[in-house]
Write a protein that holds these residues in place. Sequence first.
Motif, PDB file in Angstrom:
ATOM      1  N   PRO A 435       0.828  -1.221   0.000  1.00  0.00           N
ATOM      2  CA  PRO A 435       0.000   0.000   0.000  1.00  0.00           C
ATOM      3  C   PRO A 435       0.854   1.260   0.000  1.00  0.00           C
ATOM      4  N   PHE A 436       0.400   2.246  -0.781  1.00  0.00           N
ATOM      5  CA  PHE A 436       1.119   3.507  -0.921  1.00  0.00           C
ATOM      6  C   PHE A 436       0.160   4.660  -0.680  1.00  0.00           C
ATOM      7  N   GLY A 437       0.507   5.555   0.237  1.00  0.00           N
ATOM      8  CA  GLY A 437      -0.320   6.714   0.519  1.00  0.00           C
ATOM      9  C   GLY A 437       0.183   7.414   1.762  1.00  0.00           C
ATOM     10  N   GLY A 438      -0.483   8.498   2.135  1.00  0.00           N
ATOM     11  CA  GLY A 438       0.081   9.340   3.175  1.00  0.00           C
ATOM     12  C   GLY A 438      -0.781   9.575   4.392  1.00  0.00           C
ATOM     13  N   TYR A 439      -0.118  10.080   5.422  1.00  0.00           N
ATOM     14  CA  TYR A 439      -0.768  10.616   6.615  1.00  0.00           C
ATOM     15  C   TYR A 439      -0.922  12.130   6.432  1.00  0.00           C
ATOM     16  N   LYS A 440      -1.692  12.718   7.325  1.00  0.00           N
ATOM     17  CA  LYS A 440      -1.818  14.179   7.412  1.00  0.00           C
ATOM     18  C   LYS A 440      -2.145  14.784   6.035  1.00  0.00           C
ATOM     19  N   GLN A 441      -1.469  15.855   5.641  1.00  0.00           N
ATOM     20  CA  GLN A 441      -1.808  16.521   4.387  1.00  0.00           C
ATOM     21  C   GLN A 441      -1.163  15.865   3.170  1.00  0.00           C
ATOM     22  N   SER A 442      -0.611  14.671   3.355  1.00  0.00           N
ATOM     23  CA  SER A 442      -0.089  13.922   2.208  1.00  0.00           C
ATOM     24  C   SER A 442      -1.165  13.094   1.517  1.00  0.00           C
ATOM     25  N   GLY A 443      -2.371  13.084   2.062  1.00  0.00           N
ATOM     26  CA  GLY A 443      -3.421  12.438   1.302  1.00  0.00           C
ATOM     27  C   GLY A 443      -4.407  11.624   2.092  1.00  0.00           C
ATOM     28  N   VAL A 444      -5.314  11.003   1.332  1.00  0.00           N
ATOM     29  CA  VAL A 444      -6.388  10.164   1.866  1.00  0.00           C
ATOM     30  C   VAL A 444      -6.480   8.925   0.991  1.00  0.00           C
ATOM     31  N   GLY A 445      -6.414   7.746   1.608  1.00  0.00           N
ATOM     32  CA  GLY A 445      -6.544   6.511   0.852  1.00  0.00           C
ATOM     33  C   GLY A 445      -5.197   5.914   0.484  1.00  0.00           C
ATOM     34  N   ARG A 446      -5.240   4.769  -0.183  1.00  0.00           N
ATOM     35  CA  ARG A 446      -4.032   4.048  -0.574  1.00  0.00           C
ATOM     36  C   ARG A 446      -4.126   3.583  -2.015  1.00  0.00           C
ATOM     37  N   GLU A 447      -2.955   3.518  -2.652  1.00  0.00           N
ATOM     38  CA  GLU A 447      -2.843   2.970  -3.994  1.00  0.00           C
ATOM     39  C   GLU A 447      -1.967   1.728  -3.938  1.00  0.00           C
ATOM     40  N   LEU A 448      -2.009   0.935  -5.016  1.00  0.00           N
ATOM     41  CA  LEU A 448      -1.172  -0.242  -5.274  1.00  0.00           C
ATOM     42  C   LEU A 448      -1.662  -1.492  -4.527  1.00  0.00           C
ATOM     43  N   GLY A 449      -1.525  -2.614  -5.215  1.00  0.00           N
ATOM     44  CA  GLY A 449      -1.866  -3.897  -4.645  1.00  0.00           C
ATOM     45  C   GLY A 449      -3.319  -4.026  -4.219  1.00  0.00           C
ATOM     46  N   SER A 450      -3.577  -4.929  -3.306  1.00  0.00           N
ATOM     47  CA  SER A 450      -4.950  -5.188  -2.857  1.00  0.00           C
ATOM     48  C   SER A 450      -5.556  -3.989  -2.140  1.00  0.00           C
ATOM     49  N   TYR A 451      -4.713  -3.168  -1.481  1.00  0.00           N
ATOM     50  CA  TYR A 451      -5.223  -1.972  -0.813  1.00  0.00           C
ATOM     51  C   TYR A 451      -5.686  -0.944  -1.842  1.00  0.00           C
ATOM     52  N   GLY A 452      -4.963  -0.845  -2.936  1.00  0.00           N
ATOM     53  CA  GLY A 452      -5.381   0.054  -4.010  1.00  0.00           C
ATOM     54  C   GLY A 452      -6.662  -0.412  -4.665  1.00  0.00           C
ATOM     55  N   LEU A 453      -6.803  -1.712  -4.836  1.00  0.00           N
ATOM     56  CA  LEU A 453      -8.036  -2.260  -5.397  1.00  0.00           C
ATOM     57  C   LEU A 453      -9.228  -1.921  -4.513  1.00  0.00           C
ATOM     58  N   ALA A 454      -9.056  -2.052  -3.200  1.00  0.00           N
ATOM     59  CA  ALA A 454     -10.149  -1.815  -2.259  1.00  0.00           C
ATOM     60  C   ALA A 454     -10.653  -0.377  -2.295  1.00  0.00           C
ATOM     61  N   GLU A 455      -9.795   0.569  -2.685  1.00  0.00           N
ATOM     62  CA  GLU A 455     -10.221   1.971  -2.776  1.00  0.00           C
ATOM     63  C   GLU A 455     -11.363   2.151  -3.772  1.00  0.00           C
ATOM     64  N   PHE A 456     -11.411   1.275  -4.764  1.00  0.00           N
ATOM     65  CA  PHE A 456     -12.411   1.417  -5.826  1.00  0.00           C
ATOM     66  C   PHE A 456     -13.591   0.465  -5.649  1.00  0.00           C
ATOM     67  N   GLN A 457     -13.753  -0.046  -4.434  1.00  0.00           N
ATOM     68  CA  GLN A 457     -14.842  -0.976  -4.156  1.00  0.00           C
ATOM     69  C   GLN A 457     -15.727  -0.487  -3.010  1.00  0.00           C
ATOM     70  N   GLN A 458     -17.001  -0.822  -3.117  1.00  0.00           N
ATOM     71  CA  GLN A 458     -17.944  -0.672  -2.022  1.00  0.00           C
ATOM     72  C   GLN A 458     -18.099  -2.028  -1.330  1.00  0.00           C
ATOM     73  N   THR A 459     -18.407  -2.015  -0.061  1.00  0.00           N
ATOM     74  CA  THR A 459     -18.577  -3.250   0.692  1.00  0.00           C
ATOM     75  C   THR A 459     -20.045  -3.414   1.091  1.00  0.00           C
ATOM     76  N   LYS A 460     -20.607  -4.555   0.764  1.00  0.00           N
ATOM     77  CA  LYS A 460     -22.018  -4.831   1.019  1.00  0.00           C
ATOM     78  C   LYS A 460     -22.156  -6.084   1.890  1.00  0.00           C
ATOM     79  N   ALA A 461     -23.067  -6.051   2.836  1.00  0.00           N
ATOM     80  CA  ALA A 461     -23.397  -7.226   3.651  1.00  0.00           C
ATOM     81  C   ALA A 461     -24.762  -7.733   3.235  1.00  0.00           C
ATOM     82  N   ILE A 462     -24.816  -9.015   2.830  1.00  0.00           N
ATOM     83  CA  ILE A 462     -26.076  -9.648   2.443  1.00  0.00           C
ATOM     84  C   ILE A 462     -26.408 -10.698   3.494  1.00  0.00           C
ATOM     85  N   GLN A 463     -27.489 -10.458   4.249  1.00  0.00           N
ATOM     86  CA  GLN A 463     -27.903 -11.395   5.308  1.00  0.00           C
ATOM     87  C   GLN A 463     -28.734 -12.520   4.694  1.00  0.00           C
ATOM     88  N   ARG A 464     -28.456 -13.733   5.090  1.00  0.00           N
ATOM     89  CA  ARG A 464     -29.177 -14.865   4.483  1.00  0.00           C
ATOM     90  C   ARG A 464     -29.384 -15.977   5.506  1.00  0.00           C
TER      91      ARG A 464
END
Length: 464
Positions: A435-464
Amino acid sequence: MNRDSLYIGGRWVSSTSGHTMAVENPATEEIIAHVPAGTGEDVHRAVSAARAAFDGWARTPMAERGALLGKLHEALSARAADIAKTVGLELGTPLKVAKNVQAGLPLAVLRGYADLAADPVPEESIGHSLIVHEPVGVVGAITPWNYPLHQVVAKVAAALAAGCTVVLKPSELTPLVAYLLFDAADEAGLPDGVLNLVTGTGTEVGAAIAGHPDVDMVSFTGSTATGRAVSHAAADRIARVALELGGKSANIILSDADLTKAVKVGVGNAFLNSGQTCTAWTRMLVHRDLYDSAVELAAATAQGYRTGDPFDEGTRLGPLVSAGQRDRVRGFIERAGARMVAGAADVPDKGYFVAGTVFADVDPASELAQEEVFGPVLAIMAFDDDEDAVRIANNSRYGLAGGVWGEPERALAVARRLRTGAVDLNGAAFNPVAPFGGYKQSGVGRELGSYGLAEFQQTKAIQR
């Protein structure tokens, strides 16, 4: 290559403006190309195409998306020499760095996302809930000029792997290499509308993307000031934002470090890409017992960085990207108020060059120690003990990267206390799937690898 066109809905099309922007070679000050000056209407066309393509792309199994990214990687890899040459021309990156970093790194990142998507992680269950990860939607990607293909691929490949569709605005200073990506995407057979290109200025095209009501997420890399504006525009509609912004990273050399290696690698890191690197270790913090030797070694190392033609194999420092950037960096040098130990070297008369510059005895609270210079300028400071080093390093509104040199366990203990998104211990290599990204005023979120993928996903819970 259709540099006179935009790429919207799977086709090369004209801009509604009919106007173009010049692209300059910063080493020669010559105009090397023109690209369309896109408009808000062009952005709307591109967003509409991305929206129309979204449902089909989102429903495509991730493994199939991964296979298409693999084809894209194959097509882009065939253009590796052209990538290096193009970045050398429009940015001035020396040829060796252009081959290894400007071409090699984005290809590694793209390969990583193709592999990640080709073998998706199984969905998990929590109790009687199925946890599903779904694409965010239409993504607006706004990218900078300093690593013009890597920053594009880090966003585009992750978004496409996640099932999002994308509208890309590359930097107006270095837009040409993006055309190689879109030629490759066309060759690879990405579905129409999945990936769209609108060139233009930040004030016109960037603002239109950030504020468009049908853009679900904006992923931006650039200055903190512009990132703040992008965030405000997206906040009006509660859109997701990922920001990779500035940095003022510290390179901490502890009392038991390998001084020669730490200083030489540290200077190289600060001067990489002519210092136009957000993660650059532009603050060298040295234990007081080693300080005088470190200053002497840093000065000698900097003087060995030859400035000149990016296509000359002996060149280690190319130009800065523009006259404005050169003048900005020179302003920091003139106002430094510290002891210059390297930097008063001749540079070519033509082109936007600044010699590799090193200052010693820098006040940790000064402008030079606090502001992102974005040029080949290194500030050296002394510290008394590990506690002092951590205090000085964390005395910054940024927190993107850093380095620590010393006995491994001691260096790790210091690294854990740094308020920054990444730390390299004893010169460890960059990891393109971490994962690549910053604290404080260096940014919000992460890029690269599975952490970067997760930035572009929503998480849903389906009860069954």
